[in-house]
Design a protein around this motif. Sequence first.
Motif, mmCIF file in Angstrom:
data_model
loop_
_atom_site.group_PDB
_atom_site.id
_atom_site.type_symbol
_atom_site.label_atom_id
_atom_site.label_comp_id
_atom_site.label_asym_id
_atom_site.label_seq_id
_atom_site.Cartn_x
_atom_site.Cartn_y
_atom_site.Cartn_z
ATOM 1 N N GLU A 268 0.818 -1.209 0.000
ATOM 2 C CA GLU A 268 0.000 0.000 0.000
ATOM 3 C C GLU A 268 0.855 1.265 0.000
ATOM 4 O O GLU A 268 2.071 1.208 0.079
ATOM 5 N N GLN A 269 0.167 2.393 0.010
ATOM 6 C CA GLN A 269 0.865 3.680 -0.047
ATOM 7 C C GLN A 269 1.366 4.158 1.307
ATOM 8 O O GLN A 269 1.005 3.602 2.357
ATOM 9 N N VAL A 270 2.173 5.200 1.273
ATOM 10 C CA VAL A 270 2.858 5.719 2.462
ATOM 11 C C VAL A 270 2.457 7.179 2.701
ATOM 12 O O VAL A 270 2.375 7.967 1.765
ATOM 13 N N ILE A 271 2.199 7.501 3.956
ATOM 14 C CA ILE A 271 1.918 8.888 4.350
ATOM 15 C C ILE A 271 3.153 9.473 5.039
ATOM 16 O O ILE A 271 3.765 8.809 5.883
ATOM 17 N N ALA A 272 3.523 10.679 4.666
ATOM 18 C CA ALA A 272 4.565 11.413 5.390
ATOM 19 C C ALA A 272 3.882 12.511 6.198
ATOM 20 O O ALA A 272 2.990 13.195 5.691
ATOM 21 N N LEU A 273 4.280 12.670 7.450
ATOM 22 C CA LEU A 273 3.747 13.734 8.292
ATOM 23 C C LEU A 273 4.759 14.861 8.363
ATOM 24 O O LEU A 273 5.964 14.627 8.486
ATOM 25 N N ARG A 274 4.260 16.090 8.272
ATOM 26 C CA ARG A 274 5.120 17.262 8.345
ATOM 27 C C ARG A 274 4.579 18.178 9.444
ATOM 28 O O ARG A 274 3.350 18.379 9.540
ATOM 29 N N ALA A 275 5.473 18.696 10.282
ATOM 30 C CA ALA A 275 5.078 19.726 11.259
ATOM 31 C C ALA A 275 6.284 20.622 11.452
ATOM 32 O O ALA A 275 7.405 20.132 11.629
ATOM 33 N N VAL A 276 6.075 21.929 11.367
ATOM 34 C CA VAL A 276 7.205 22.846 11.507
ATOM 35 C C VAL A 276 6.898 23.980 12.467
ATOM 36 O O VAL A 276 5.748 24.368 12.673
#
Length: 326
Positions: A268-276
Amino acid sequence: DWTMQEFIGKEINRIREICGSSGRVIGAVSGGVDSTVAAKLMHEAIGDRFHAIMVDNGVLRLNEAAQVDEMLNKNLGVNLTIVDASSLFLQRLEGVEDPEQKRKIIGNTFINVFEEEATKIEAEKDGKGRVEWLLQGTLYPDVIESISFKGPSATIKTHHNVGGLLKDMKLKLIEPLRELFKDEVRALGRLLSIPAPLVQRHPFPGPGLAIRILGPVTRDQVKILQQADHIYIEEIRKAGLYNEIAQAFAVLLPVRAVGVMGDQRTYEQVIALRAVQSEDFMTADWYVFPAEVLRRISSRITNEVLGINRVTYDISSKPPGTVEWL
Ligand code: XMP
């Protein structure tokens, strides 16, 4: 905050003077702080002669159009039309992978749809007259950026606005926030009784989820990303961390990875999380989450979002990364 209170009174008078006693003002709203505050101010000044337009471009966050309707129209009483143009946008985006191409298509389509809607509003025979002004939620930093030095993000990525409209419709521009900084707009929003969660909202780019879906944008991809992003933000809010973070969002990667569910192999697909954390988004640091918050987010996304079996956390700062992945 009496200076802001005074600003409201002055600005409302100024708007009334500029707009006289007839003719309409239109303005695009997004659900963000700036356009909401500008719309509310306009409504206070000229009531129903102001008409807000929200364009659903098919790459908004989960339930966003409905939320804007609830807030602007039902709670704040602003005259609002929501145009569902998602099919048109998604059709024009079909097969497009290049980020700048995505931005261009969304910017141009936005102008087409907005213009068409403005023409419809003008044709209404309700005695409110011609559309003569265009409201823009431009802030002081935008004014400065456009007349002087172009910062890295302005030159690397095209930021679209509805400026192109002026040429065709010959609308006069009205920019009630053009002397304010972001924190002043937030203070203004509070004084105008706009609810705290909206006033504190993270920025959201005009091209929306299209620049957070790496690879082609489809309805299915949008749906996956909307769900993952919703869970991510919900857990950040529950942990009480939302206001510590300048911007947080999920990104959908165009790769598939192997996983296991029960005794089944998944692919399946992959999620990347971003927080800055950032002052002005010209530079940014990745945010250090408590491990248990990341654990909860990852476990919820992989359990609840069909099509995702892996979650990664982005530990890149800007520079050399940018805030968005595209
Ligand atoms: P970057 O990715 O350039 O982002 O580091 C800096 C800030 O700008 C926002 N951003 C955009 N906003 N249209 C927008 O309205 C765009 O095309 C766009 N690209 C980036 C980004 O969300 C961040 O807040």
